[in-house]
Design a protein around this motif. Structure first.
Motif, PDB file in Angstrom:
ATOM      1  N   GLY A  24     -23.509 -28.742-109.264  1.00 39.35           N
ATOM      2  CA  GLY A  24     -24.859 -29.295-109.437  1.00 39.35           C
ATOM      3  C   GLY A  24     -25.652 -28.502-110.463  1.00 39.35           C
ATOM      4  N   MET A  25     -25.488 -27.168-110.430  1.00 42.02           N
ATOM      5  CA  MET A  25     -26.203 -26.329-111.406  1.00 42.02           C
ATOM      6  C   MET A  25     -25.705 -26.630-112.816  1.00 42.02           C
ATOM      7  SD  MET A  25     -26.888 -22.629-109.583  1.00 42.02           S
ATOM      8  CE  MET A  25     -25.195 -22.146-109.356  1.00 42.02           C
ATOM      9  N   ASN A  26     -24.391 -26.892-112.938  1.00 36.86           N
ATOM     10  CA  ASN A  26     -23.842 -27.254-114.258  1.00 36.86           C
ATOM     11  C   ASN A  26     -24.598 -28.447-114.824  1.00 36.86           C
ATOM     12  OD1 ASN A  26     -20.339 -26.659-113.371  1.00 36.86           O
ATOM     13  ND2 ASN A  26     -21.857 -25.247-114.189  1.00 36.86           N
ATOM     14  N   SER A  27     -24.771 -29.475-114.003  1.00 36.09           N
ATOM     15  CA  SER A  27     -25.445 -30.695-114.472  1.00 36.09           C
ATOM     16  C   SER A  27     -26.895 -30.410-114.831  1.00 36.09           C
ATOM     17  CB  SER A  27     -25.419 -31.779-113.390  1.00 36.09           C
ATOM     18  OG  SER A  27     -24.103 -32.073-113.066  1.00 36.09           O
ATOM     19  N   MET A  28     -27.574 -29.692-113.948  1.00 35.86           N
ATOM     20  CA  MET A  28     -29.005 -29.434-114.170  1.00 35.86           C
ATOM     21  C   MET A  28     -29.237 -28.519-115.367  1.00 35.86           C
ATOM     22  SD  MET A  28     -30.737 -29.064-110.426  1.00 35.86           S
ATOM     23  CE  MET A  28     -29.599 -27.841-109.830  1.00 35.86           C
ATOM     24  N   ASN A  29     -28.321 -27.567-115.582  1.00 38.03           N
ATOM     25  CA  ASN A  29     -28.550 -26.529-116.597  1.00 38.03           C
ATOM     26  C   ASN A  29     -27.904 -26.822-117.945  1.00 38.03           C
ATOM     27  OD1 ASN A  29     -29.902 -25.113-114.662  1.00 38.03           O
ATOM     28  ND2 ASN A  29     -28.189 -23.794-114.137  1.00 38.03           N
ATOM     29  N   GLU A  30     -27.131 -27.890-118.039  1.00 35.77           N
ATOM     30  CA  GLU A  30     -26.359 -28.110-119.264  1.00 35.77           C
ATOM     31  C   GLU A  30     -27.245 -28.153-120.509  1.00 35.77           C
ATOM     32  OE1 GLU A  30     -23.633 -31.398-119.215  1.00 35.77           O
ATOM     33  OE2 GLU A  30     -22.652 -30.646-121.024  1.00 35.77           O
ATOM     34  N   ILE A  51     -25.667 -12.947-117.843  1.00 37.02           N
ATOM     35  CA  ILE A  51     -25.873 -12.504-116.466  1.00 37.02           C
ATOM     36  C   ILE A  51     -26.059 -13.746-115.609  1.00 37.02           C
ATOM     37  CG2 ILE A  51     -27.378 -11.175-114.927  1.00 37.02           C
ATOM     38  CD1 ILE A  51     -28.030  -9.439-117.465  1.00 37.02           C
ATOM     39  N   GLY A  52     -25.102 -13.979-114.723  1.00 40.56           N
ATOM     40  CA  GLY A  52     -25.144 -15.168-113.866  1.00 40.56           C
ATOM     41  C   GLY A  52     -24.436 -16.343-114.515  1.00 40.56           C
ATOM     42  N   PHE A  53     -23.134 -16.172-114.784  1.00 39.30           N
ATOM     43  CA  PHE A  53     -22.388 -17.248-115.460  1.00 39.30           C
ATOM     44  C   PHE A  53     -21.970 -18.366-114.528  1.00 39.30           C
ATOM     45  CE2 PHE A  53     -19.323 -13.696-114.807  1.00 39.30           C
ATOM     46  CZ  PHE A  53     -18.553 -14.268-113.806  1.00 39.30           C
ATOM     47  N   ILE A  74     -21.408 -11.215-115.939  1.00 37.53           N
ATOM     48  CA  ILE A  74     -21.428 -10.723-114.562  1.00 37.53           C
ATOM     49  C   ILE A  74     -22.025 -11.806-113.685  1.00 37.53           C
ATOM     50  CG2 ILE A  74     -21.630  -8.286-115.195  1.00 37.53           C
ATOM     51  CD1 ILE A  74     -24.583  -8.442-114.298  1.00 37.53           C
ATOM     52  N   ASP A  75     -21.601 -11.832-112.461  1.00 35.42           N
ATOM     53  CA  ASP A  75     -22.201 -12.735-111.479  1.00 35.42           C
ATOM     54  C   ASP A  75     -22.135 -12.063-110.119  1.00 35.42           C
ATOM     55  OD1 ASP A  75     -22.852 -16.037-111.596  1.00 35.42           O
ATOM     56  OD2 ASP A  75     -22.624 -15.115-109.609  1.00 35.42           O
ATOM     57  N   ILE A  76     -23.190 -12.217-109.360  1.00 31.43           N
ATOM     58  CA  ILE A  76     -23.297 -11.568-108.058  1.00 31.43           C
ATOM     59  C   ILE A  76     -22.384 -12.217-107.019  1.00 31.43           C
ATOM     60  CG2 ILE A  76     -25.175 -12.978-107.092  1.00 31.43           C
ATOM     61  CD1 ILE A  76     -26.535 -10.345-106.265  1.00 31.43           C
ATOM     62  N   SER A  77     -21.948 -13.456-107.317  1.00 28.52           N
ATOM     63  CA  SER A  77     -21.205 -14.251-106.332  1.00 28.52           C
ATOM     64  C   SER A  77     -19.693 -14.127-106.507  1.00 28.52           C
ATOM     65  CB  SER A  77     -21.611 -15.725-106.480  1.00 28.52           C
ATOM     66  OG  SER A  77     -20.657 -16.564-105.872  1.00 28.52           O
TER      67      SER A  77
HETATM   68  C1  LIG Z   1     -28.823 -21.029-111.580  1.00 28.69           C
HETATM   69  S1  LIG Z   1     -27.126 -20.392-111.485  1.00 28.69           S
HETATM   70  C2  LIG Z   1     -26.638 -20.631-113.166  1.00 28.69           C
HETATM   71  C3  LIG Z   1     -25.144 -20.687-113.316  1.00 28.69           C
HETATM   72  C4  LIG Z   1     -24.653 -21.106-114.700  1.00 28.69           C
HETATM   73  N1  LIG Z   1     -25.177 -20.221-115.741  1.00 28.69           N
HETATM   74  C5  LIG Z   1     -25.002 -22.554-114.998  1.00 28.69           C
HETATM   75  O1  LIG Z   1     -25.905 -22.802-115.812  1.00 28.69           O
HETATM   76  O2  LIG Z   1     -24.384 -23.445-114.403  1.00 28.69           O
HETATM   77  C6  LIG Z   1     -27.454 -18.683-111.338  1.00 28.69           C
HETATM   78  C7  LIG Z   1     -26.218 -17.778-111.206  1.00 28.69           C
HETATM   79  O3  LIG Z   1     -26.698 -16.436-111.266  1.00 28.69           O
HETATM   80  C8  LIG Z   1     -26.023 -15.658-110.282  1.00 28.69           C
HETATM   81  N2  LIG Z   1     -26.892 -14.528-109.933  1.00 28.69           N
HETATM   82  C9  LIG Z   1     -28.049 -14.557-109.219  1.00 28.69           C
HETATM   83  N3  LIG Z   1     -28.576 -13.332-109.121  1.00 28.69           N
HETATM   84  C10 LIG Z   1     -27.750 -12.493-109.821  1.00 28.69           C
HETATM   85  C11 LIG Z   1     -27.763 -11.097-110.093  1.00 28.69           C
HETATM   86  N4  LIG Z   1     -28.749 -10.310-109.642  1.00 28.69           N
HETATM   87  N5  LIG Z   1     -26.777 -10.567-110.840  1.00 28.69           N
HETATM   88  C12 LIG Z   1     -25.770 -11.368-111.312  1.00 28.69           C
HETATM   89  N6  LIG Z   1     -25.689 -12.706-111.085  1.00 28.69           N
HETATM   90  C13 LIG Z   1     -26.669 -13.261-110.341  1.00 28.69           C
HETATM   91  C14 LIG Z   1     -25.742 -16.612-109.150  1.00 28.69           C
HETATM   92  O4  LIG Z   1     -24.650 -16.188-108.354  1.00 28.69           O
HETATM   93  C15 LIG Z   1     -25.461 -17.924-109.893  1.00 28.69           C
HETATM   94  O5  LIG Z   1     -24.072 -18.086-110.160  1.00 28.69           O
END
Ligand SMILES: C[S@@+](CC[C@H](N)C(=O)[O-])C[C@H]1O[C@@H](n2cnc3c(N)ncnc32)[C@H](O)[C@@H]1O
Length: 90
Positions: A24-30, A51-53, A74-77
């Protein structure tokens, strides 16, 4: 799923539902992601840190801006790292 759970998943997608949230984030953020990459004017040999891929869907778009682009993310998840590894060729 209540508001708090949705907010938690958006901040740190996990498990099967987290995988769906990432799609869903892919669609919203594309649009905003690709517009951002355009504005960055990424060139050959440059390095990009994201940061947050998420599930990594847009990493290939970054790499396609030139040759020998170095991507670091990097990604926290842990769920997102696992998903991204499925589509990234090292
Ligand atoms: C809104 S999503 C965007 C994902 C992707 N960039 C996209 O556009 O589809 C935010 C991402 O940031 C990651 N995230 C959130 N807080 C973070 C942190 N403090 N450090 C690294 N990644 C983080 C989340 O796990 C999530 O995958």
């Amino acid at each position: 799923m209540d508001f708090e759970e949705v907010a938690k998943q958006l901040a740190n997608p996990s498990g099967k539902y987290g995988i769906d949230v990432a799609l869903g984030m892919n669609s919203m953020n594309e649009f905003i992601s690709k517009t951002t990459y355009e504005l960055l004017k990424i060139k050959d040999n440059e390095s990009v840190l994201e940061i947050g891929f998420g599930n990594g869907k847009f990493i290939k778009d970054i790499l396609n801006y030139g040759s020998r682009i170095s991507f670091t993310g990097i990604d926290i998840s842990n769920t997102m790292i696992t998903e991204a590894k499925k589509i990234i060729v090292y």
